[in-house]
Design an enzyme around this catalytic site. Structure first.
Site, PDB file in Angstrom:
ATOM      1  N   ASN A  11       0.850  -1.185   0.000  1.00  0.00           N
ATOM      2  CA  ASN A  11       0.000   0.000   0.000  1.00  0.00           C
ATOM      3  C   ASN A  11       0.888   1.237   0.000  1.00  0.00           C
ATOM      4  OD1 ASN A  11      -1.631   2.212   0.797  1.00  0.00           O
ATOM      5  ND2 ASN A  11      -3.084   0.847   1.818  1.00  0.00           N
ATOM      6  N   LYS A  13       0.194   4.408  -0.213  1.00  0.00           N
ATOM      7  CA  LYS A  13      -0.273   5.513   0.633  1.00  0.00           C
ATOM      8  C   LYS A  13       0.106   5.278   2.090  1.00  0.00           C
ATOM      9  CE  LYS A  13      -4.110   6.942  -2.343  1.00  0.00           C
ATOM     10  NZ  LYS A  13      -5.582   7.129  -2.455  1.00  0.00           N
ATOM     11  N   LYS A  14       0.029   4.031   2.516  1.00  0.00           N
ATOM     12  CA  LYS A  14       0.412   3.698   3.889  1.00  0.00           C
ATOM     13  C   LYS A  14       1.908   3.931   4.089  1.00  0.00           C
ATOM     14  CE  LYS A  14      -1.684   0.162   5.782  1.00  0.00           C
ATOM     15  NZ  LYS A  14      -2.065  -1.218   6.219  1.00  0.00           N
ATOM     16  N   ASP A  73      -1.368  -3.758  11.076  1.00  0.00           N
ATOM     17  CA  ASP A  73      -2.711  -4.166  10.717  1.00  0.00           C
ATOM     18  C   ASP A  73      -3.624  -3.117  11.321  1.00  0.00           C
ATOM     19  OD1 ASP A  73      -4.416  -5.948   9.339  1.00  0.00           O
ATOM     20  OD2 ASP A  73      -5.127  -6.743  11.242  1.00  0.00           O
ATOM     21  N   GLY A 157      -8.712   4.551   2.662  1.00  0.00           N
ATOM     22  CA  GLY A 157      -9.523   3.687   3.519  1.00  0.00           C
ATOM     23  C   GLY A 157     -10.823   4.357   3.934  1.00  0.00           C
ATOM     24  N   TYR A 158     -11.108   4.309   5.220  1.00  0.00           N
ATOM     25  CA  TYR A 158     -12.360   4.850   5.749  1.00  0.00           C
ATOM     26  C   TYR A 158     -12.265   6.330   6.134  1.00  0.00           C
ATOM     27  CZ  TYR A 158     -13.870  -0.030   5.938  1.00  0.00           C
ATOM     28  OH  TYR A 158     -14.208  -1.320   5.604  1.00  0.00           O
ATOM     29  N   LYS A 179      -3.842  15.211  10.585  1.00  0.00           N
ATOM     30  CA  LYS A 179      -4.266  13.821  10.750  1.00  0.00           C
ATOM     31  C   LYS A 179      -3.177  13.017  11.457  1.00  0.00           C
ATOM     32  CE  LYS A 179      -5.131   9.574   8.232  1.00  0.00           C
ATOM     33  NZ  LYS A 179      -5.054   8.896   6.926  1.00  0.00           N
ATOM     34  N   ARG A 185      -2.420   5.374  13.366  1.00  0.00           N
ATOM     35  CA  ARG A 185      -1.126   4.966  12.809  1.00  0.00           C
ATOM     36  C   ARG A 185      -0.017   5.918  13.258  1.00  0.00           C
ATOM     37  NH1 ARG A 185      -2.690   4.353   8.120  1.00  0.00           N
ATOM     38  NH2 ARG A 185      -3.144   2.128   8.325  1.00  0.00           N
TER      39      ARG A 185
END
Length: 199
Positions: A11, A13-14, A73, A157-158, A179, A185
């Protein structure tokens, strides 16, 4: 010599978010991704906890790359849905579905639910496997509530349907820096970075 750590994710973006938080914390780390190594069979996320799945992924990455590794996770737990989607957050609308499909399904499941029953929490468990095989797990949580509709185009994601406590905007409407300062995270990564400074 810059410390190298492989991040067990595809991912992008992560990975960008992780690098951004680490840089803001003043840590000189070269975070590699799985794409920097030959592919290997990634483990199925069979555990029932965020911590369990993070450990599975970090141990597999360290074993197959020979480099110390981290894996997270993450997901969202909604009180009205008895803590779901939870560890199934990324696959909530089905294995082949994307963020938008997951968001639309969750909004549909909460259709008509009043605001005082839309409490939710973003959770991140981050596992680190050191070069010596040592294992540490860090956890971050961001409480809030589910919005009634998707808003904002930042994050992933959400993020477009989650409003953090003490805020009236979704995390997709916030700047990356704002954020990161409160996110699940961000909390887990900062705890991990602090542990690196001690070792």
């Amino acid at each position: 010599m810059t410390r190298q750590i492989v991040v067990a994710t595809n991912n992008r973006k992560k990975l960008v978010e992780l690098r951004r938080v680490a840089e803001a914390a003043g840590m000189d780390v070269d975070f590699l991704s799985l794409s920097d190594f030959p592919p290997y069979p990634e483990p199925e996320e069979t555990e029932r906890t965020f911590e369990g799945n993070a450990v599975l992924k970090a141990q597999a990455a360290a074993r197959h790359t020979g480099v110390e590794a981290i894996a997270d996770d993450s997901g969202i737990t909604v009180e009205e849905l008895n803590g779901m989607p939870g560890v199934r957050s990324a696959r909530w609308a089905g294995p082949a579905c994307d963020d938008e499909a997951n968001n639309q399904l969750l909004l549909a499941q909460l259709d008509g639910v009043p605001e005082d029953r839309r409490a939710a929490t973003f959770v991140c468990a981050l596992a680190h496997v050191g070069q010596d095989g040592s294992l540490r797990v860090f956890r971050g949580e961001m409480p809030g509530r589910m919005a009634g509709e998707a808003r904002g185009d930042s994050g992933f994601g959400y993020d477009p349907i989650f409003v953090p406590d003490q805020h009236d905007v979704t995390t997709a409407e916030m700047s990356a820096e704002d954020k990161d300062a409160i996110s699940h995270r961000g909390q887990a990564v900062r705890a991990f970075i602090e542990s690196l400074k001690e070792n």
